[in-house]
Write an enzyme that holds these catalytic residues in place. Structure first.
Site, PDB file in Angstrom:
ATOM      1  CG  ASP A   1      -1.823   1.138   1.389  1.00 25.89           C
ATOM      2  OD1 ASP A   1      -1.638   2.133   0.648  1.00 25.89           O
ATOM      3  OD2 ASP A   1      -2.733   1.073   2.228  1.00 25.89           O
TER       4      ASP A   1
ATOM      5  CD  GLU B   1      26.615   4.648   7.140  1.00 27.72           C
ATOM      6  OE1 GLU B   1      26.654   3.421   7.289  1.00 27.72           O
ATOM      7  OE2 GLU B   1      25.797   5.377   7.710  1.00 27.72           O
TER       8      GLU B   1
ATOM      9  CB  CYS C   1      23.759   8.104  10.358  1.00 27.98           C
ATOM     10  SG  CYS C   1      23.094   6.891   9.249  1.00 27.98           S
TER      11      CYS C   1
ATOM     12  CG  HIS D   1      19.948   9.887  11.824  1.00 22.12           C
ATOM     13  ND1 HIS D   1      20.336  10.206  10.532  1.00 22.12           N
ATOM     14  CD2 HIS D   1      19.775   8.541  11.844  1.00 22.12           C
ATOM     15  CE1 HIS D   1      20.404   9.093   9.818  1.00 22.12           C
ATOM     16  NE2 HIS D   1      20.066   8.071  10.581  1.00 22.12           N
TER      17      HIS D   1
ATOM     18  CG  ASN E   1      19.131   7.199   5.898  1.00 19.14           C
ATOM     19  OD1 ASN E   1      19.707   8.233   6.231  1.00 19.14           O
ATOM     20  ND2 ASN E   1      19.164   6.091   6.624  1.00 19.14           N
TER      21      ASN E   1
ATOM     22  CB  SER F   1      23.605   1.803  13.074  1.00 23.08           C
ATOM     23  OG  SER F   1      22.241   2.075  12.886  1.00 23.08           O
TER      24      SER F   1
HETATM   25  P1  HMG Z   1       8.903  -2.732   7.579  1.00 22.03           P
HETATM   26  O1  HMG Z   1       8.800  -4.070   8.195  1.00 22.03           O
HETATM   27  O2  HMG Z   1       9.023  -2.657   6.120  1.00 22.03           O
HETATM   28  O3  HMG Z   1       7.681  -1.830   7.881  1.00 22.03           O
HETATM   29  O4  HMG Z   1      10.155  -2.030   8.262  1.00 22.03           O
HETATM   30  P2  HMG Z   1       6.569  -1.889   9.050  1.00 22.03           P
HETATM   31  O5  HMG Z   1       5.681  -3.049   8.826  1.00 22.03           O
HETATM   32  O6  HMG Z   1       7.193  -1.721  10.396  1.00 22.03           O
HETATM   33  O7  HMG Z   1       5.773  -0.581   8.659  1.00 22.03           O
HETATM   34  C1  HMG Z   1       6.389   0.665   8.781  1.00 22.03           C
HETATM   35  C2  HMG Z   1       5.360   1.629   9.363  1.00 22.03           C
HETATM   36  O8  HMG Z   1       4.320   1.804   8.396  1.00 22.03           O
HETATM   37  C3  HMG Z   1       4.677   1.098  10.626  1.00 22.03           C
HETATM   38  O9  HMG Z   1       4.458   2.212  11.458  1.00 22.03           O
HETATM   39  C4  HMG Z   1       3.327   0.589  10.094  1.00 22.03           C
HETATM   40  O10 HMG Z   1       2.295   0.590  11.057  1.00 22.03           O
HETATM   41  C5  HMG Z   1       3.054   1.594   9.005  1.00 22.03           C
HETATM   42  P3  HMG Z   1       4.768   2.116  13.034  1.00 22.03           P
HETATM   43  O11 HMG Z   1       3.869   1.061  13.562  1.00 22.03           O
HETATM   44  O12 HMG Z   1       6.225   1.721  13.160  1.00 22.03           O
HETATM   45  O13 HMG Z   1       4.503   3.479  13.521  1.00 22.03           O
HETATM   46  N1  HMG Z   1       2.126   1.128   7.947  1.00 22.03           N
HETATM   47  C6  HMG Z   1       1.179   1.906   7.400  1.00 22.03           C
HETATM   48  N2  HMG Z   1       0.796   3.172   7.654  1.00 22.03           N
HETATM   49  C7  HMG Z   1      -0.220   3.685   6.904  1.00 22.03           C
HETATM   50  N3  HMG Z   1      -0.876   2.975   5.942  1.00 22.03           N
HETATM   51  C8  HMG Z   1      -0.524   1.704   5.671  1.00 22.03           C
HETATM   52  C9  HMG Z   1       0.537   1.114   6.415  1.00 22.03           C
HETATM   53  N4  HMG Z   1       1.140  -0.106   6.401  1.00 22.03           N
HETATM   54  C10 HMG Z   1       2.114  -0.085   7.340  1.00 22.03           C
HETATM   55  N5  HMG Z   1      -1.178   1.010   4.724  1.00 22.03           N
HETATM   56  C11 HMG Z   1      11.853  -0.496   8.805  1.00 22.03           C
HETATM   57  C12 HMG Z   1      10.359  -0.670   8.540  1.00 22.03           C
HETATM   58  C13 HMG Z   1      12.118   0.936   9.219  1.00 22.03           C
HETATM   59  C14 HMG Z   1      12.267  -1.425   9.959  1.00 22.03           C
HETATM   60  C15 HMG Z   1      12.632  -0.838   7.505  1.00 22.03           C
HETATM   61  O14 HMG Z   1      12.297   0.087   6.519  1.00 22.03           O
HETATM   62  C16 HMG Z   1      14.142  -0.876   7.687  1.00 22.03           C
HETATM   63  O15 HMG Z   1      14.711  -1.884   8.090  1.00 22.03           O
HETATM   64  N6  HMG Z   1      14.851   0.266   7.354  1.00 22.03           N
HETATM   65  C17 HMG Z   1      16.290   0.376   7.509  1.00 22.03           C
HETATM   66  C18 HMG Z   1      16.713   0.580   8.948  1.00 22.03           C
HETATM   67  C19 HMG Z   1      16.335   1.925   9.501  1.00 22.03           C
HETATM   68  O16 HMG Z   1      16.043   2.850   8.782  1.00 22.03           O
HETATM   69  N7  HMG Z   1      16.401   2.060  10.843  1.00 22.03           N
HETATM   70  C20 HMG Z   1      16.124   3.304  11.503  1.00 22.03           C
HETATM   71  C21 HMG Z   1      16.800   3.432  12.870  1.00 22.03           C
HETATM   72  S1  HMG Z   1      18.564   3.103  12.774  1.00 22.03           S
HETATM   73  C22 HMG Z   1      19.237   4.531  12.027  1.00 22.03           C
HETATM   74  O17 HMG Z   1      18.571   5.514  11.941  1.00 22.03           O
HETATM   75  C23 HMG Z   1      20.612   4.433  11.479  1.00 22.03           C
HETATM   76  C24 HMG Z   1      20.691   4.310   9.968  1.00 22.03           C
HETATM   77  O18 HMG Z   1      20.429   5.566   9.364  1.00 22.03           O
HETATM   78  C25 HMG Z   1      22.060   3.783   9.547  1.00 22.03           C
HETATM   79  C26 HMG Z   1      23.316   4.436  10.072  1.00 22.03           C
HETATM   80  O19 HMG Z   1      23.424   4.875  11.203  1.00 22.03           O
HETATM   81  O20 HMG Z   1      24.283   4.412   9.307  1.00 22.03           O
HETATM   82  C27 HMG Z   1      19.678   3.344   9.410  1.00 22.03           C
END
Ligand code: HMG
Length: 394
Positions: free
Chosen positions: A33, A83, A115, A238, A281, A314
């Site tokens: 979606d 990175e 990051c 961030h 990002n 991270s």
């Molecule tokens: P996912 O499993 O694809 O998604 O992973 P989800 O099922 O958790 O859904 C995401 C959100 O969308 C949820 O919201 C759902 O409810 C919502 P939440 O419950 O969390 O508030 N959702 C909807 N909303 C409206 N309408 C809909 C609908 N369907 C679902 N129809 C995840 C999400 C972020 C885990 C994934 O994208 C990921 O692994 N990303 C990479 C890691 C990341 O970004 N981590 C962030 C923290 S770590 C960080 O910031 C460091 C980093 O930048 C790296 C560095 O430091 O170098 C990553």
């Protein structure tokens, strides 16, 4: 009232690729979606690097507008945070120094901690300038976020670079000396040397991010005396995706017994989310592209106001710190430049995005000559004899 030498950010310029993928196109292809990405993650588009773009070209394009006859020979240090390093030995900033035509009496180094490293660079730059006022430090952060086609992290990819000039008596932001740090050896996100995409424990990474925020804030309050949540008008976080910033802000408010409704949330962080929603990002650059978004798009005059910032990388290191907005900052805005860059980008269809994904960041050690696709002034023309060849377009 804070009393410290006025050191901080004098100018900010950022750049992202001239190509982007709409997240609704990605949602259609992945059978998701579109609201999952648009509402759930808070993202609209993601920057996609052309084959002839890398962190050096992104960085040089970001920094180019900052360089003029007045500061050309006063930049004594270039700190390059990334990175997405292209070499295990040579710092990417050395290429940038040549491309920008900067003076050769300059120290240059590359910094890494996911990051977070641009924040370490800002703190180090402030220290150098405080020790020798008059010197200027060019801080650059540039990254390409790659998780892989069809992975859960795919919708949180993106790319971008930000360049900041740190000096005494800055025109935009004074950086406060008090900070709060938190570090812990965790495996939430990492990229071994033999991989060109990141490994990530997504849900866990969001939990560690929030833990690092709480702990950094606690440490900040221990260091900063009587300062509390209510002393800040705006906050920047961030932004791996903009929803993360909203979650972080709600968490910080709750920790401080502040009730956060949608209106206050929008007022305190909303204008800082606009650019990142369009870029995705950009890892080390992301917090500072958010900071530019805040300064350039907030309707209120923020002169004299305090901004709280949380940097997270991270692995992990977090830091909460603060800046005060300088009087007259609006006269030095690069809003037009940034909006024009974002508007002129070209949209990709899914097929082209998937093909480009396979061609960017080659690590095979072979000879490469890239078609001219990069939109910016600098491009990576090829890799010959294991050496990168950069060129300038008109
Ligand atoms: P996912 O499993 O694809 O998604 O992973 P989800 O099922 O958790 O859904 C995401 C959100 O969308 C949820 O919201 C759902 O409810 C919502 P939440 O419950 O969390 O508030 N959702 C909807 N909303 C409206 N309408 C809909 C609908 N369907 C679902 N129809 C995840 C999400 C972020 C885990 C994934 O994208 C990921 O692994 N990303 C990479 C890691 C990341 O970004 N981590 C962030 C923290 S770590 C960080 O910031 C460091 C980093 O930048 C790296 C560095 O430091 O170098 C990553």
């Amino acid at each position: 009232e804070y009393r410290f030498m006025s050191v901080g950010i004098d100018d900010i310029s950022f750049y992202s690729s001239g190509l982007y993928l709409s997240l609704s196109t990605l949602a259609d292809h992945n059978g998701e979606d579109p609201d999952k990405y648009r509402v759930g993650l808070g993202q609209e588009r993601m920057g996609v690097p052309a084959p002839d773009e890398d962190i050096v070209t992104l960085a040089a394009n970001a920094a180019r507008p900052l360089i003029n006859d007045g500061n050309h020979d006063r930049i004594t240090t270039i700190l390059f945070a990334t990175e997405s390093s292209i070499d295990q030995s040579k710092a990417a900033g050395v290429y940038v120094q040549r491309l920008l035509g900067l003076g050769s009496n300059c120290r240059i180094v590359e910094l890494k901690q996911a990051c977070y490293s641009a924040t370490a660079a800002i703190q180090m730059a402030c220290g150098l300038v405080a020790r020798k006022p008059g010197d200027q430090v060019l801080v650059i952060a540039a990254d390409i976020a790659r998780y892989g086609l069809g992975t859960p992290g795919e919708a949180t990819q993106g790319c971008g670079a930000v360049a900041m000039l740190v000096k005494d008596s800055p025109r935009l932001l004074e950086v406060h000396p008090e900070t709060g740090c938190y570090s812990e050896d965790v495996m939430d996100f990492w990229r071994p040397n033999y991989m060109d995409t990141a490994l990530v424990d997504g849900k866990y990474s969001t939990i560690v991010y929030l833990k690092a925020l709480r702990q950094s804030w606690k440490h900040y309050r221990e260091n900063a005396g009587s300062v509390d949540f209510g002393d800040f008008s705006r906050f920047c976080y961030h932004l791996p995706f903009t929803k993360m910033g909203e979650k972080a802000h709600r968490k910080l408010a709750v920790t401080n017994g502040v009730s956060m409704d949608a209106e206050l949330l929008e007022q305190q962080i909303g204008s800082g989310l606009l650019y990142n929603r369009q870029i995705g990002n950009s890892y080390s650059a992301s917090l500072y592209i958010g900071l530019a978004s805040l300064l350039e798009n907030d309707k209120e005059d923020l002169s004299g106001k305090h901004i709280g910032l949380f940097s997270y990388g991270s692995g992990c290191v977090g830091e909460f710190f603060a800046m005060t907005v300088c009087n007259g900052y609006r006269e030095h805005s690069r809003r037009e430049q940034h909006l024009a860059m974002l508007e002129q980008r070209q949209e990709l269809d899914y097929q082209t995005y998937a093909e480009l994904f396979g061609h960017s960041c080659p690590q095979d050690g072979g000879e490469h000559y890239f078609p001219e696709m990069a939109a910016g002034h600098y491009r990576l023309a090829g890799i010959h004899d294991h050496k990168r060849i950069y060129s300038e377009t008109d």
